[in-house]
Scaffold this active site. Structure first.
Site, PDB file in Angstrom:
ATOM      1  N   GLU A 120      -2.105  -3.197  -9.199  1.00  0.00           N
ATOM      2  CA  GLU A 120      -0.916  -2.351  -9.335  1.00  0.00           C
ATOM      3  C   GLU A 120      -0.848  -1.658 -10.689  1.00  0.00           C
ATOM      4  O   GLU A 120       0.214  -1.193 -11.097  1.00  0.00           O
ATOM      5  CB  GLU A 120       0.351  -3.202  -9.130  1.00  0.00           C
ATOM      6  CG  GLU A 120       0.597  -4.269 -10.178  1.00  0.00           C
ATOM      7  CD  GLU A 120      -0.088  -5.600  -9.889  1.00  0.00           C
ATOM      8  OE1 GLU A 120       0.394  -6.621 -10.409  1.00  0.00           O
ATOM      9  OE2 GLU A 120      -1.084  -5.604  -9.155  1.00  0.00           O
ATOM     10  N   ASP A 157       0.828  -1.210   0.000  1.00  0.00           N
ATOM     11  CA  ASP A 157       0.000   0.000   0.000  1.00  0.00           C
ATOM     12  C   ASP A 157       0.862   1.260   0.000  1.00  0.00           C
ATOM     13  O   ASP A 157       0.518   2.264  -0.638  1.00  0.00           O
ATOM     14  CB  ASP A 157      -0.921   0.011   1.221  1.00  0.00           C
ATOM     15  CG  ASP A 157      -2.031  -1.021   1.123  1.00  0.00           C
ATOM     16  OD1 ASP A 157      -2.225  -1.581   0.026  1.00  0.00           O
ATOM     17  OD2 ASP A 157      -2.701  -1.273   2.147  1.00  0.00           O
TER      18      ASP A 157
END
Length: 341
Positions: free
Chosen positions: A253, A227
């Site tokens: 991602e 994160d």
């Protein structure tokens, strides 16, 4: 980050629905007064109120058919309302003041905030002098005070509503982790870019970006580490790109950036700068983060789906060639950038 806008004025669902509600309510309540004015021989008031009824009837009908016409409200309805209020106030005294209060409130429901301010100021500038002309000073002072109070409360109420709506709208289209746009506005934004490019021949370029070996980052540093990287990349993209550009997180991602007015040469230059910026940025201690990027400049007669598909294909080409690089198709962009053809 700014929301993409389509057209000269972005209309909120609240404004449209409130306008429709005001239109229907006014039709029901004002129509009997219009008929009564004609029956009593008050032709000017009858014509004025009937004009308001007619415009509101058209507004209710057009909104039901998916059209809004904001200019009609401000440039036609507001002047008629002000003229009718002035006539009623001048001829019938306090009766005109009583009708001024719902008029003030309705302005903030059927007009944008800026235009409602203008309409409200015009109403006050018109009605307050008439109040001092036709009413005794004590009553005129009370009318002025109450009109100012209603105007102020309406301003405060609508400012709070507008602010909360803007926050909710931003939350609905923003990825909470990275701060960039989510997929909600992706299709409409790309469709608008395609239409603009065809209409004005403005070049448009997509940058598809994917973090390399992101699963390994999660395995080594946990999801908190992953994160941290995603937040950092989202922040970097937002700061590096222009305000006119748009950055979306597609999920996981993968990110997608739309570069307005960028041809292929500028697109690959920006992509190479982003690739280098990520690889030299310290997102995690003792771990180098890299990205692979695919660049696709919009081609004539290409729709948004084909355009994004080509950007994805170029992204996977960059990954297949070893990652941490930019691809514009069959060839990756290597140093120096000027050598790429």
């Amino acid at each position: 980050m700014e929301l993409p806008t389509h057209g000269t004025e972005q209309l909120s669902d609240f404004r449209i629905k409130s306008t429709q509600g005001v239109a229907i309510t006014t039709l029901i309540l004002l129509t009997p007064f219009s008929i009564h004015n004609f029956a009593e021989g008050r032709i000017v008031l009858g014509v004025g109120s009937l004009a308001i009824v007619a415009i509101l009837a058209f507004k209710a009908w057009s909104i039901g058919r998916g059209r809004y016409y904001p200019g009609l409200t401000f440039f036609a309805l507001v002047p008629i309302i002000l003229a009718l209020l002035a006539a009623v106030f001048y001829e019938h005294g306090i009766v005109g003041a009583l009708w001024s209060y719902p008029a003030v409130i309705s302005f903030y429901f059927i007009l944008s905030e800026k235009k409602a301010w203008i309409a409200n100021l015009l109403l006050l500038a018109l009605m307050l002098p008439i109040a001092w002309m036709v009413l005794d000073h004590a009553l005129a002072a009370r009318v002025a005070a109450t009109l100012l109070v209603v105007s102020t409360f309406s301003i405060i109420f609508m400012r709070v509503i507008t602010s909360q709506q803007e926050k909710l709208q931003m939350l609905a289209v923003t990825d909470p982790l990275t701060g960039v746009f989510n997929r909600t506005l992706l299709r409409s934004t790309l469709e608008q870019a395609v239409l603009q490019s065809r209409r004005t021949q403005t070049p448009m370029t997509l940058i598809a970006l994917d973090l390399d070996h992101f699963k390994q980052i999660n395995d080594d540093f946990g999801h908190d580490g992953g994160d941290t990287v995603l937040r950092g990349v989202g922040k970097l993209l937002s700061h590096r790109l222009r305000r006119v550009d748009r950055v979306f997180r597609l999920g996981g991602e993968e990110f997608l950036a739309l570069l307005y007015g960028a041809d292929e040469q500028n697109g690959r230059r920006v992509a190479k700068e982003l690739c280098d910026a990520v690889s030299t940025h310290s997102f995690l201690d003792e771990h180098r983060v890299t990205v692979s990027i695919g660049v696709a400049t919009l081609q004539p007669d290409e729709n948004w789906r084909a355009w994004t598909k080509r950007a994805d294909e170029n992204l996977y080409h960059a990954k297949s060639k070893g990652r941490n690089q930019v691809s514009i198709g069959r060839q990756a962009v290597d140093e120096p950038l000027a050598a790429t053809t």
